[in-house]
Design a protein around this motif. Structure first.
Motif, PDB file in Angstrom:
ATOM      1  N   LEU B 176       0.526   0.680  -8.804  1.00 35.25           N
ATOM      2  CA  LEU B 176      -0.329  -0.222  -9.582  1.00 35.25           C
ATOM      3  C   LEU B 176       0.504  -1.131 -10.475  1.00 35.25           C
ATOM      4  CD1 LEU B 176      -3.285   2.100 -10.652  1.00 35.25           C
ATOM      5  CD2 LEU B 176      -3.201   0.424  -8.841  1.00 35.25           C
ATOM      6  N   GLY B 177       1.556  -0.555 -11.102  1.00 37.64           N
ATOM      7  CA  GLY B 177       2.423  -1.361 -11.956  1.00 37.64           C
ATOM      8  C   GLY B 177       3.081  -2.484 -11.167  1.00 37.64           C
ATOM      9  N   LEU B 178       3.575  -2.145  -9.968  1.00 40.60           N
ATOM     10  CA  LEU B 178       4.235  -3.165  -9.143  1.00 40.60           C
ATOM     11  C   LEU B 178       3.238  -4.232  -8.691  1.00 40.60           C
ATOM     12  CD1 LEU B 178       6.635  -1.027  -6.934  1.00 40.60           C
ATOM     13  CD2 LEU B 178       7.182  -2.408  -8.931  1.00 40.60           C
ATOM     14  N   ILE B 179       2.021  -3.788  -8.336  1.00 40.05           N
ATOM     15  CA  ILE B 179       1.029  -4.765  -7.882  1.00 40.05           C
ATOM     16  C   ILE B 179       0.647  -5.681  -9.034  1.00 40.05           C
ATOM     17  CG2 ILE B 179      -1.389  -5.015  -7.190  1.00 40.05           C
ATOM     18  CD1 ILE B 179      -0.999  -2.686  -5.332  1.00 40.05           C
ATOM     19  N   TYR B 180       0.434  -5.108 -10.206  1.00 42.86           N
ATOM     20  CA  TYR B 180       0.070  -5.963 -11.333  1.00 42.86           C
ATOM     21  C   TYR B 180       1.226  -6.888 -11.682  1.00 42.86           C
ATOM     22  CZ  TYR B 180      -1.823  -7.826 -15.538  1.00 42.86           C
ATOM     23  OH  TYR B 180      -2.290  -8.719 -16.454  1.00 42.86           O
ATOM     24  N   LEU B 188      -9.787  -5.843  -6.334  1.00 42.16           N
ATOM     25  CA  LEU B 188      -9.509  -5.875  -4.893  1.00 42.16           C
ATOM     26  C   LEU B 188      -9.774  -7.246  -4.279  1.00 42.16           C
ATOM     27  CD1 LEU B 188     -10.848  -2.527  -3.455  1.00 42.16           C
ATOM     28  CD2 LEU B 188      -8.545  -3.434  -3.316  1.00 42.16           C
ATOM     29  N   ALA B 189     -10.921  -7.830  -4.631  1.00 33.04           N
ATOM     30  CA  ALA B 189     -11.274  -9.113  -4.045  1.00 33.04           C
ATOM     31  C   ALA B 189     -10.295 -10.192  -4.502  1.00 33.04           C
ATOM     32  CB  ALA B 189     -12.697  -9.482  -4.432  1.00 33.04           C
ATOM     33  N   ASP B 190      -9.922 -10.128  -5.783  1.00 36.31           N
ATOM     34  CA  ASP B 190      -8.991 -11.121  -6.308  1.00 36.31           C
ATOM     35  C   ASP B 190      -7.603 -10.942  -5.691  1.00 36.31           C
ATOM     36  OD1 ASP B 190      -8.532 -13.327  -7.906  1.00 36.31           O
ATOM     37  OD2 ASP B 190      -7.636 -12.114  -9.493  1.00 36.31           O
ATOM     38  N   MET B 191      -7.223  -9.675  -5.443  1.00 43.26           N
ATOM     39  CA  MET B 191      -5.932  -9.420  -4.795  1.00 43.26           C
ATOM     40  C   MET B 191      -5.863 -10.132  -3.458  1.00 43.26           C
ATOM     41  SD  MET B 191      -5.337  -5.411  -5.605  1.00 43.26           S
ATOM     42  CE  MET B 191      -4.372  -5.092  -4.156  1.00 43.26           C
ATOM     43  N   VAL B 198       1.468 -15.414  -2.494  1.00 41.82           N
ATOM     44  CA  VAL B 198       2.652 -14.764  -3.051  1.00 41.82           C
ATOM     45  C   VAL B 198       3.919 -15.453  -2.551  1.00 41.82           C
ATOM     46  CG1 VAL B 198       3.969 -12.621  -3.072  1.00 41.82           C
ATOM     47  CG2 VAL B 198       1.510 -12.564  -3.274  1.00 41.82           C
ATOM     48  N   PRO B 199       4.831 -15.854  -3.467  1.00 44.21           N
ATOM     49  CA  PRO B 199       6.068 -16.494  -3.020  1.00 44.21           C
ATOM     50  C   PRO B 199       6.930 -15.496  -2.243  1.00 44.21           C
ATOM     51  CG  PRO B 199       6.131 -16.077  -5.372  1.00 44.21           C
ATOM     52  CD  PRO B 199       4.745 -15.792  -4.927  1.00 44.21           C
ATOM     53  N   PRO B 200       7.727 -15.982  -1.304  1.00 42.42           N
ATOM     54  CA  PRO B 200       8.520 -15.080  -0.454  1.00 42.42           C
ATOM     55  C   PRO B 200       9.385 -14.107  -1.251  1.00 42.42           C
ATOM     56  CG  PRO B 200       8.655 -17.329   0.337  1.00 42.42           C
ATOM     57  CD  PRO B 200       7.900 -17.391  -0.945  1.00 42.42           C
ATOM     58  N   ALA B 201       9.865 -14.522  -2.435  1.00 39.74           N
ATOM     59  CA  ALA B 201      10.746 -13.644  -3.203  1.00 39.74           C
ATOM     60  C   ALA B 201      10.038 -12.373  -3.634  1.00 39.74           C
ATOM     61  CB  ALA B 201      11.269 -14.393  -4.428  1.00 39.74           C
ATOM     62  N   ASP B 202       8.708 -12.459  -3.852  1.00 39.46           N
ATOM     63  CA  ASP B 202       7.960 -11.294  -4.333  1.00 39.46           C
ATOM     64  C   ASP B 202       7.380 -10.447  -3.206  1.00 39.46           C
ATOM     65  OD1 ASP B 202       8.466 -11.813  -6.918  1.00 39.46           O
ATOM     66  OD2 ASP B 202       6.490 -12.614  -7.429  1.00 39.46           O
ATOM     67  N   GLN B 203       7.467 -10.980  -1.976  1.00 42.36           N
ATOM     68  CA  GLN B 203       6.743 -10.301  -0.897  1.00 42.36           C
ATOM     69  C   GLN B 203       7.237  -8.882  -0.656  1.00 42.36           C
ATOM     70  OE1 GLN B 203       6.625 -12.826   2.531  1.00 42.36           O
ATOM     71  NE2 GLN B 203       5.195 -14.256   1.576  1.00 42.36           N
ATOM     72  N   PHE B 264      -5.187  -6.002   1.627  1.00 44.03           N
ATOM     73  CA  PHE B 264      -3.880  -6.229   2.234  1.00 44.03           C
ATOM     74  C   PHE B 264      -3.938  -6.956   3.571  1.00 44.03           C
ATOM     75  CE2 PHE B 264      -2.719  -2.577  -0.587  1.00 44.03           C
ATOM     76  CZ  PHE B 264      -2.037  -3.381  -1.479  1.00 44.03           C
ATOM     77  N   ASP B 265      -5.028  -6.779   4.339  1.00 44.54           N
ATOM     78  CA  ASP B 265      -5.102  -7.475   5.618  1.00 44.54           C
ATOM     79  C   ASP B 265      -5.286  -8.981   5.438  1.00 44.54           C
ATOM     80  OD1 ASP B 265      -4.743  -5.115   6.820  1.00 44.54           O
ATOM     81  OD2 ASP B 265      -6.716  -4.950   7.745  1.00 44.54           O
ATOM     82  N   ALA B 266      -5.546  -9.402   4.192  1.00 47.13           N
ATOM     83  CA  ALA B 266      -5.784 -10.831   3.967  1.00 47.13           C
ATOM     84  C   ALA B 266      -4.515 -11.648   4.161  1.00 47.13           C
ATOM     85  CB  ALA B 266      -6.337 -11.045   2.561  1.00 47.13           C
ATOM     86  N   ALA B 267      -3.356 -11.054   3.880  1.00 52.97           N
ATOM     87  CA  ALA B 267      -2.104 -11.798   4.007  1.00 52.97           C
ATOM     88  C   ALA B 267      -1.284 -11.211   5.153  1.00 52.97           C
ATOM     89  CB  ALA B 267      -1.318 -11.728   2.714  1.00 52.97           C
TER      90      ALA B 267
END
Lengths: 109, 512
Positions: B176-180, B188-191, B198-203, B264-267
């Motif tokens: 959760l900390g990493l996701i936030y 969930l919907a906003d995620m 998400v920029p490639p560096a954070d992926q 997660f399936d959104a991206a």
């Protein structure tokens, strides 16, 4: 600063994991406590490290600190505290019933 | 705003608080309040099921904060289905427990209600931090329910279970900390909306967090490398508690399904993250459960291993990632939960009638009421092994058909059929020991109290035994509902637009 903080969290996790893998429930409880410290720090710093910025929108302040991780970490601390208290009670009861602090309730044969 | 989505949490919560306050009152009072609350909850959940079946996604904003800032509860078809399943399991389990299990320790009913609060909350929440909180509520209740009644075996199993789940909770919080930290949201919907930007560096960090989350859910669902705790824990719990725990592994599966399909399936970079790994581990879980079946010597341990097998089966279908397989799995899920719950109650009944042997599969006194005990054994065993004409057969058939085009189909078919065959074999062997090879000694004559307690336990057992034939009779509407659920889930967009409304209205800040 980021390096110090992340290294600190890493050391806490490593120490927590080592203690958790010990065979006595006392060390396991200590290990879980260290692990939860590390986790709480991680959540807290997920809001970024920034000094002198209040978690409120005040005019003239140097930016705003993210207030959400502070709320999250408070919840996590309370839950972790309650869980650890329960674990200690349970470990004491196991010790009372099986006369040993070994996590399996019996010493190695 | 429609207030129905929060009712399934409020009813057991109110009952739990009332039970805590009045815990010194006679047991009869606790039983009436507790059972009344469960019946009331069932009525409310049936109404929620009707609401959700209209296809609308109901969103409840606590404190009326606009998402993604506040906490939301979301009632869609999947949530309603899981709520209904929880109630359907809770009623017979509580009925069984009221015959005496609840008097073995203090606060049984309050803990039982808190467990339901946690379960219902986990099924309703639309925010992963809240999912964590409800997980902790249901876990804390389960820790105490597990050791309810005491005994060195239970306390020892309880210690291992608590330590394992605390480690799991720590992993959950790290995720959760990493996701936030990377996405800046836990809704969930906003995620789903943020993930695509998400920029490639954070992926890589997001993928790490998502994988950690899956590991935690796999621990709850008892997937192979983290499944070894399950038989010991479920075998040590008393019969009604073990039966209630039958739904606990399904919470993990639900979380995997919900988080991956909605967020997660959104991206593309986060979709199907551990895909083949999860499928392989699910198949291995089925294999391990089957080996456990062969090794188990008690009916309760056999049932615990059947839960492992069902976890594997369901996860293969969930990881296939298509609506057909999900629909089939959602028909199979209620079936397997109710039938394994019934088997736990049956194991408790048999254990209570065979003296010191308990439910050990060794020659001993024959269980009383051979027609009733043997009859429910037959129905439950046929259902769980997947033989016609009961719901297990239909569920497995639907699963096999839905995965017939997948590359893994031959492997999955082989695993499913072989595990079904071995379950049938093991259950038949155990039955023959219980019912056909009794020692020639009459069982102890029971007192009047036992018979009265027996009638409640019998009703509970019959209710869960009737589940599989009923699921078979209602197969058409149920599978239609499951199909609509799967389509709603994989459609994703209605869920997101119901929660978020207009994504353009959210002001986002780019953080350092």
């Amino acid at each position: 600063m980021e390096l110090v903080v992340s290294a600190g969290i890493g050391v806490l996790v490593a120490a927590g994991l080592y203690l958790m893998l010990r065979p006595t429930s006392f060390s396991v409880v200590l290990g879980l406590t260290l692990l939860s410290y590390a986790v709480n720090a991680l959540i807290f710093f997920a809001g970024r490290l920034n000094a002198e910025s209040p978690p409120l929108a005040i005019g003239g302040a140097n930016g705003i600190a993210d207030p959400l991780p502070q709320a999250l970490v408070l919840t996590a601390i309370v839950i972790g505290f309650g869980m650890t208290a329960y674990l200690v009670a349970l470990a004491l009861r196991t010790k009372g019933e099986s006369k040993t602090d070994h996590v399996d309730g019996r010493e190695e044969a | 705003m429609n207030h129905w989505p929060i009712i399934p949490i409020l009813i057991p919560l109110a009952a739990a608080i009332l039970l805590l306050v009045s815990h010194s009152w006679p047991m009869l009072w606790s039983r009436i309040v507790s059972f009344g609350a469960v019946l009331l909850l069932a009525a409310a959940v049936i109404f929620c099921l009707g609401l959700a079946d209209s296809g609308e996604v109901l969103v409840y904003r606590l404190g009326n904060w606009p998402p993604p800032y506040g906490i939301v509860l979301v009632l869609d078809r999947l949530s309603a289905l899981m709520l209904a399943l929880t109630s359907a399991l809770a009623i017979p389990v509580l009925l069984y427990a009221m015959a005496g299990t609840d008097a073995e320790g203090r606060h049984f009913h309050a803990l039982f209600q808190f467990q339901i609060v946690g379960l219902n909350g986990a099924f309703l929440t639309g925010d992963i931090f809240n999912l964590f909180v409800f997980f902790e509520i249901l876990l804390l209740a389960s820790y105490t329910l597990l050791v309810h009644g005491g005994g060195v075996e239970r306390v020892r199993a309880g210690l291992a279970y608590v330590v394992l789940n605390l480690a799991g909770s720590a992993l959950f919080l790290i995720a959760l900390g990493l996701i936030y930290g990377t996405l800046g949201t836990l809704n969930l919907a906003d995620m789903a909306l943020v993930l695509v930007q998400v920029p490639p560096a954070d992926q890589a960090l997001v993928r790490t967090a998502a994988s950690l989350l899956l590991v935690v859910f796999a621990l709850k669902a008892a997937l192979l490398p983290v499944s070894l705790w399950l038989p010991q824990v479920y075998g040590a719990a008393s019969a009604p508690i073990a039966a209630l725990f039958a739904i606990m592994t399904k919470v993990g599966l639900y979380a995997i399904l919900r988080v991956s399909t909605i967020a997660f399936d959104a991206a593309p970079f986060a979709a199907n993250l551990l895909g083949l790994w999860l499928t392989a581990l699910a198949l291995l879980t089925m294999a391990l459960g089957t080996m456990g079946l062969l090794a188990a010597q008690r009916l309760s341990i056999i049932t615990a291993n059947l839960i492992l097998v069902s976890t594997g089966t369901l996860l293969v279908a969930f990881t296939a990632g298509n609506a057909n397989a999900t629909a089939a799995a959602l028909y199979y899920l209620p079936h397997t939960t109710l039938v394994t719950g019934g088997l736990f109650l049956l194991a408790g009944r048999i254990a209570s009638q065979r003296g010191a042997l308990q439910d050990l599969a060794e020659r001993g006194p024959q269980p009383r009421d051979i027609l009733l005990t043997g009859g429910s054994y037959l129905v439950l065993a046929v259902a769980v092994a997947g033989a016609p004409p009961l719901s297990g057969f239909l569920g497995k058939l639907m699963l096999m058909q839905s995965l017939s085009n997948a590359g893994l189909a031959p492997v999955f078919w082989a695993f499913l059929l072989v595990t079904g065959f071995i379950s049938a074999l093991v259950l038949a062997r155990t039955a023959s020991v219980y019912f056909w090879e009794p020692e020639r000694q009459a069982p102890a004559v029971s007192a009047g109290v036992v018979i009265q307690a027996g009638s409640m336990r019998t009703t509970a057992l019959l209710l869960l035994t009737a589940a599989s034939p009923l699921l078979m009779l209602a197969a058409a509407p149920l599978s239609q509902y499951a199909r609509a659920t799967a389509e709603q889930l994989h459609g994703r967009a209605p869920y997101i637009s119901a929660v978020i409304g207009d994504p353009a209205a959210i002001q986002r800040e780019r953080r350092p």
